[in-house]
Each structure stands twice: as C-alpha cells, then as structure tokens.
Design an enzyme around this catalytic site. Structure first.
Site, short mmCIF file in Angstrom:
data_model
loop_
_atom_site.label_atom_id
_atom_site.label_comp_id
_atom_site.label_asym_id
_atom_site.label_seq_id
_atom_site.Cartn_x
_atom_site.Cartn_y
_atom_site.Cartn_z
N ASP A 40 0.92 -1.31 0.07
CA ASP A 40 0.07 -0.24 -0.15
C ASP A 40 0.98 1.05 -0.12
OD1 ASP A 40 -1.93 1.66 0.10
OD2 ASP A 40 -3.18 0.91 1.77
C1 BGC Z 1 -4.97 3.41 -0.03
C2 BGC Z 1 -5.05 2.55 -1.08
C3 BGC Z 1 -4.90 3.15 -2.38
C4 BGC Z 1 -3.35 3.77 -2.43
C5 BGC Z 1 -3.13 4.59 -3.72
C6 BGC Z 1 -3.48 4.18 0.00
O1 BGC Z 1 -3.80 5.36 1.21
O2 BGC Z 1 -5.10 2.62 1.54
O3 BGC Z 1 -6.26 1.91 -1.02
O4 BGC Z 1 -4.86 2.15 -3.28
O5 BGC Z 1 -3.35 4.76 -1.25
O6 BGC Z 1 -3.97 5.81 -3.65
#
Ligand code: BGC
Length: 810
Positions: A231
C-alpha cells in the site's frame, strides 16, 4: 526454480533490478527500455478509475481524469450477485485500459469488523464468503481484457486510526477463517495478477514483510502467481519486504529503498537469486499488462453505456428495509414532496483515495421529472453539516403538508465516511433526526431514502412508513432509487452487513478503537451476525435481510453434505428476484463455532407465479475450521444443520447431515476458552485471550520515546517543545476540517502516519536516514537537536545525490 524471464534478467545490472522493485513516481514503475522492460501505471480503484494526470501530487489525492463512478463495494455487495460484480469489473477494466492503467487498485475486501471503520463503504461485507465471491466477480471482469486487478488490503486492515502504525493482534484461526478466507476465494477463483499488502502489522510483522502471509499462504497454499505491491507508504524495511515476498514498493522513495537493497545484496544480507526471482515474478505481470495497454492504445469507452451500467448496478443493489401498508411502490401521479439536501447534492461515493471524478452526475431533482410522479416541491430541510436550521425545517414541514407522500432524503455526510478516519459513533446527524420527527408529525406518509456506506442506528425508524436504502449508489444512482420507488424495478438487494439496534451490541466494541499500538481482535470469530446469532442478541435488521414487492416460498428441501436443492416460488403478482442463503450450523462442535455461517447463496429471478428448482453446492469451505495443532484446515466430524433462508434470521428450510471428520487432534479444550465456547465475548480476560493466541498478549503500549514506527499524532508526548507545538497545530487543523464537514485528507493522512512514512511518502525528498534525524530532534535528548540537524543536513545531501541517480534510471 527456472526464471520465466531469464534472458532479460541476466542482462539487467543489480542496480536496474533493485530499482525495478520500487516505484518510479507516485503511480508508475521503472522501465529499462534498452533491455526490453517497459514501465506500467497503477491507479485507484476500486469503484472507478482515478488516473491522475502527470506524476500525481504529494499524497496522490488530487484531481483525476473523468471516469464512471460506479456504486461502491458496500452497495454492490447488497446485490449478492457476483455476475453483476463481473459486469462492473469489465467496464472498469475497459476504462482502465483506455487510460493506460495496467493495474487497477481494487477491489477492497477487508472485513467489516466494526461498523465504525471509516472505510467500510469501500468493502463488501462482514462475511468472508460473500466478500470473497463478490471480489472474485470483480477481478474476473477487470482482468478480461488484460488489466490486472489488485485485491486489497492484504490483510487484517480493519481500522483507519493510525493504520500505518498499528498491530492487528489475533489468533491464527480467526485470521484464516474471517480475515483471509475472502482473499483466498478471490485468489483461487479469479487469479488476480497482483495484490496489495496492507499498512498494518499482523501479530507484530508488517503485512508487506510478512513471509507467512505473502509466501506461505498467498503463494504456496493458494497458488497466487502475480506480484505484491505495498500500500502507498506501507513499506517499512524494504529489504525484508523483498525477502518476504513483496515485489513493488509504492510510491517512489527516490532511490532510497533501491539503494538499501543494492547495499544489502552487496553485503550478502539478501541473495541476488532472490532479487532475481522477485523481478521475474513482477516482470511477468508487467509484460502481460503492458501488452494489453498496447492493444488498447487510443481506445475509449462508451460514457453513456457505462452510465447506464452504473444505474443498473445501483438498482439491483437497493435494499428495501421497511414498507408498512405497502406504501411502496408509488402509484403513477402520486403527489410527492421531496425533502432533504441529499436529493439535490447526492452522496454517491466515499472520501479518500477511491474518489472518482465522474463522467456525469445525476441528482434526484434533475431526474425525477422523468418519473410518473407529481412533485409538489423541494426543500433542503437541514444543513449538510452541523446543527439544524429552524427556518429550513419549517419550510420542509409546510411542504410536507401539501403532499400525499414525503420522499425524505437522509444520510451520512461526507466527513462521516472517509479513508483515514473512523466514525466515533453509529448515529445519524441530529439535524436530520429532528427534521424527520417534525415532518412525520405533519405528514405520516414518510418514505426515507437513505444514502450511507455503512450501518447506522435507527431508533427513529417508527417515524417513517418505508425506507429505501441506496447506500453509496454511484453517479447514476438517483434514477435507480426512483425506479425502485415507482416500481419500475422490484427491489432485490439484501444487506451484506448486520444493523444492530445499538452500537453497544457490537462484538468488537469493547476492543475498538485500539488504545495504543495493538488492535486486539478479542472477539475472535464472532464478527457481525456470527456474534448476534450465537449470543441471541436482537438486531434491527439481520444480515441478509431485504424486502421485495413480491413474496417467495421455499419448499421441498433435499440435502446432503455436497449440496442442497429446494423449490423457490414467486407467490406474489410481481416479477422479482430472491437471494436465497445457505447457512451451516454444527450441532455439537468440539471446537468453538458461531451458531450460523454463510456457506452459499443464489440470486434467482422468478416471474410472478413461477417456480424453480434451486441447487446450492457446498464447497471445501462449508465445514472446515482452521486447526492450529495441525496447521491446516480440518473437519470436525458430526452432525450439521443446513439452513436455507431469506436472511440469517429467517430460516425457511433445514436438514441435518452427517459429515465425516478428519480426526485431527483438537487445538484446545473448550473448557479452556469458556467465553468463546458460549459466544459471550464482550469481556474476554487477558488469560483467556492469551489461551486463544497460544502465547502472551503483545505489549502494545507506547514507550514515551518516539520511534520510527510511532504515528505523528503521538507527537503530543514529544520532548521537544517545537514538536509538541506542531502536534497542537495539526490537531487544531484536523478538528477544524472535521467541524467543516469536509475531510481534509492531507491532514488526516499525515496525522496517522508513522515517522518512517514521512520518507516513504515524500516522493524521494526525504530518506529514512533523514526520518531518523527528525526523530532525534523530536525526542529532544541531550544534544539531540544538534545531532538531528546535522543528520538531516548530511542525509539531505546524500539523498539529493541518490535522487539524481534515481531520475536517470527512468
Ligand atoms: C490506500 C489504497 C490506495 C493507495 C493509492 C492508500 O492510501 O490505502 O487503498 O490504493 O493509497 O492511492
């Protein structure tokens, strides 16, 4: 093991290989074009494409290209229709490809352990079987034309508070049966080409460097053969991540991580063969998705057709929760007063990284003219945020008096459901409850239309005659809800989560939110209906509940341990679909077990008066439990009730079958864990929880000295006065934005971040060494400020050089 891309990998230098394993910028991977390795783009997800133009802003939260905003996962899960998920997935895949998005970051399938998790709107269910089946549908659809889906967040990421700095503490059986089974179904049945590791630790090890999760379970047991991406900012120790089975750290760290890996290879801390293997696994998806991008180059998508698909998806997911005196559907010509801000400014998606810039956006007041209703007027009724407004309320009451029926649009406001922020309670805004009371006193024919992505308490439900729940219905949901209200669509949605009478009844309440670092899952398997049914606690609406304009009869059950068959008849005079559900209940379990567990379902469309024979197969997950003694799933032999029903609480047919066991040694005596054996888990003692954990409960308390993995919101106990002032300013800014009703995502995200993530999220401007120096300053030890400042300056100079090299890598 032979590498699939040996020929290319042997041409790559160690630098090139290590750089490939971390992001080039916010959204794309490195390329080595001269040696045949292209770059690919990744974008959110999950209910529409959020492709940022250019390299993206600092936190990647800014504007994006227009795309269809489909209803969120929490909405579509109410359709109980994986085939619908697949159709939506196909549209998503097509839109992704047309925008050169090779990896779509979704679906999200974390379990709704608590109704307060701020991100529940993005997740499917409190039940892993339903979540897994729905996610599998989406993945199959997304991947049809070569785009990679990326189920997330793997795993046990069920709270937003300090999400990058929290440790999910649970026993292995709970992990496997509740928090991993959905991912298992998605991986085994739909073969996603990538998966996103979550921010949190699981039992003390960060998900992104958790070999047990990434290698042993995901790859070895489930056969996953794609790549794992962290993530955004979830990377901790990059080298450990690569070792454990992570392939891509996002977003870029400007070469800081890659250089750590290069140094580790040179120092013999990790072998080059292992790095090669990770590169090989990553390249496999890079090549196949890149090819798909090439095929789709210059393509576009049919905006109107996808809008219609979003409408259909929403209509099939609407849940009718109450319909006294059959007040719905409304007859043509009914004189309606439309009241409520949501009818004019719809709440159709949640806040955070999933926000889609819709291609178009319907609202009720714009589309209601095309329905056979006589609209006598519209009033906002309440301010979107904050206290009620007597003038607005009075105007609404006056309008209500002029109509046969009041369509009252209520819901949760924007700040109530956001990534990065858990809800503090399950209540609806008081201004709306007050309005309901006043309006229903003036006109008792109130139909509430709800917009909310997660469950709310409804002690005021008796003040309406009907309730239509559209959840967060996407850009075309306004018309879909009216189709249900006017009977053009017979509602067939059923709740994919329980609605408790009160938050006090929820099993995780005593353990949510985490007090310090540890998020203790003391309720074990008893999540949602698993708890309510076992503890026999009454609920407002049970899991699986939803009404229709017709009625269904269930008869003639035949069952064995492989399948159940029964006859379903539409006994009313309206065509419609029913979601028949199959629950399994062990009669005399030797391991602890929730009273009922969902193990199958079927959505069946029947014309008025029509009957169909329905068969639901029982698969390998029907009777299994995870045994920590043998370290695998086993079957506890004995009698099981197979319960077929219209909801978990409305069982229509049942049969008992005998199931052969696997005769494994039992993991524990039930008498050792009496609370779990009884389902009485609101006050699990340390002793009993530790029995379940089969070890001591980790100490999650904060030490007072801030460390790399402590969250920035812990600055309140920093030794440095300046750092405490920063904390005060940030808290003030956060509270102000909450009071305004619009989540300020930048503040929310930074507030919950650990110190190391300052580096991970700064686009390469701040290295991990610099983060350590910041900590020295914050902790304010003797000489800390000077040493920290010195470290910051030398760290900056070093990182500038590395960042320059990183830029040259392309
Ligand atoms: C989120 C993810 C997301 C990623 C990219 C993170 O803060 O938890 O779900 O895909 O950011 O935007």
């Amino acid at each position: 093991m032979a590498l699939r891309h040996q020929e290319i990998i042997q041409k790559l230098s160690i630098d090139e290989k290590c750089y490939l394993l971390s992001g080039k910028d916010f959204w794309s991977t490195y390329s080595v074009l001269a040696k045949g390795v292209p770059s690919i783009n990744l974008s959110d997800g999950p209910h529409g494409i959020r492709k940022q133009e250019g390299v993206g802003d600092q936190l990647g939260l800014g504007g994006s290209l227009p795309a269809t905003c489909f209803p969120t996962a929490a909405t579509i899960a109410n359709s109980w229709d994986p085939a619908l998920g697949e159709m939506i997935g196909e549209c998503l895949g097509e839109e992704a490809a047309s925008q050169d998005v090779a990896v779509l970051l979704g679906p999200g399938l974390n379990i709704k352990r608590s109704p307060l998790c701020g991100r529940n709107f993005e997740y499917f269910s409190e039940d892993p079987y339903l979540a897994g089946k729905m996610a599998a549908g989406y993945i199959r659809g997304i991947q049809k034309n070569g785009v990679s889906a990326c189920p997330k967040h793997f795993a046990a990421n069920n709270t937003e508070l300090r999400r990058q700095a929290s440790n999910s503490v649970m026993d292995e059986r709970t992990l496997r049966e509740i928090y991993l089974t959905g991912f298992e179904i998605a991986v085994r049945e739909a073969a996603p080409r990538s998966t996103m590791s979550s921010y949190n630790e699981i039992n003390g090890v960060y998900a992104n460097e958790n070999e047990h999760l990434l290698q042993e379970i995901l790859r070895d047991q489930w056969g996953f053969d794609g790549f794992v991406v962290s993530d955004w900012g979830a990377g901790n120790d990059f080298v450990e991540g690569v070792r454990a089975g992570s392939h891509l750290e996002m977003p870029t760290t400007g070469g800081d991580s890659a250089e750590q890996l290069i140094a580790a290879v040179k120092a013999g801390r990790i072998s080059e063969e292992l790095v090669d293997r990770r590169v090989d696994e990553l390249l496999d998806v890079v090549f196949s998705t890149h090819e798909a991008m090439e095929r789709a180059r210059g393509s576009s998508f049919d905006i109107e057709a996808h809008h219609q698909m979003a409408m259909r998806a929403s209509a099939e997911s609407v849940v009718l929760l109450k319909n006294e005196e059959n007040i719905l559907p409304l007859a043509p010509g009914t004189r309606v007063a439309v009241i409520g801000d949501f009818a004019q400014t719809p709440r159709y998606q949640g806040a955070g990284s999933s926000v889609v810039n819709p291609t178009k956006l319907d609202n009720t007041m714009d589309v209601i003219g095309s329905f056979p209703l006589e609209v006598v007027g519209f009033e906002k009724g309440y301010p979107r945020v904050g206290a009620g407004d007597p003038a607005m309320q009075n105007a609404a009451v006056d309008l209500a008096k002029k109509a046969d029926i009041v369509l009252l649009y209520l819901g949760l406001d924007e700040i109530s459901e956001s990534e990065g922020l858990d809800r503090a309670h399950m209540k609806m805004p008081q201004s709306q409850i007050d309005l309901l009371k006043a309006v229903s006193a003036a006109n008792s024919n109130v139909v509430i239309v709800m917009s909310a992505g997660s469950a709310v308490e409804m002690p005021w439900l008796d003040q309406c005659k009907a309730m239509v729940h559209g959840y967060l219905c996407g850009q075309a949901g306004a018309a879909a809800v009216l189709q249900v209200i006017t009977g053009q669509v017979n509602p067939s949605g059923k709740l994919s989560e329980s609605y408790p009478l009160s938050y006090d009844d929820v099993s995780s309440k005593p353990y949510f939110p985490a007090v310090q670092r540890s998020v203790e899952y003391r309720e074990g398997l008893y999540v949602g209906y698993r708890y309510f049914e076992t503890a026999k606690k009454p609920v407002l609406f049970p899991f699986g509940f939803g009404m229709s304009y017709t009625t269904f009869a269930y008869t003639d059950l035949e069952a064995d341990s492989k399948k159940v068959s029964f006859t379903l008849t539409n006994t009313g005079d309206t065509d419609g679909a029913e979601v028949a559900q199959l629950y399994v209940s062990a009669k005399a379990p030797k391991v602890y077990r929730p009273a009922k567990e969902l193990k199958g379902f079927a959505k069946v469309f029947l014309k008025a008066g029509e009957s169909k024979r329905v068969t639901i197969e029982l698969d390998d997950k029907a009777f299994r439990y995870f045994n920590t003694k043998t370290d695998k799933f086993e079957i506890d032999g004995g009698e099981y009730d197979l319960l077929v029903g219209a909801s978990v609480a409305d069982i229509k047919l049942s049969a008992t079958v005998n199931v052969a066991g696997t005769d494994a040694p039992l993991p524990y005596e039930l008498s050792d864990i009496p609370s779990y054996a009884k389902g009485d888990i609101l006050k699990v003692s340390d002793e009993e929880f530790s029995k379940l954990l089969e070890g001591p409960i980790p100490d999650g308390s904060w030490s007072g000295t801030l460390r790399m993995n402590d969250a920035i919101c812990q600055l309140y106990y920093a030794k440095s006065f300046k750092a405490r002032t920063v904390y005060k300013i940030m808290t003030g800014m956060l509270n102000k934005s909450i009071a305004k009703g619009t989540p300020d995502l930048n503040i929310i995200f930074v507030y919950n971040m650990p110190f190391r993530a300052i580096g991970k999220m700064a686009g390469g401007m701040v290295s991990q060494d610099m983060c350590k120096s910041i900590l020295k300053i914050v902790n304010g030890h003797a000489g800390g400020f000077i040493a920290g400042l010195g470290g910051l300056i030398s760290g900056y100079l070093k990182q500038s050089k590395i960042a320059k090299k990183a830029k040259e890598m392309k």
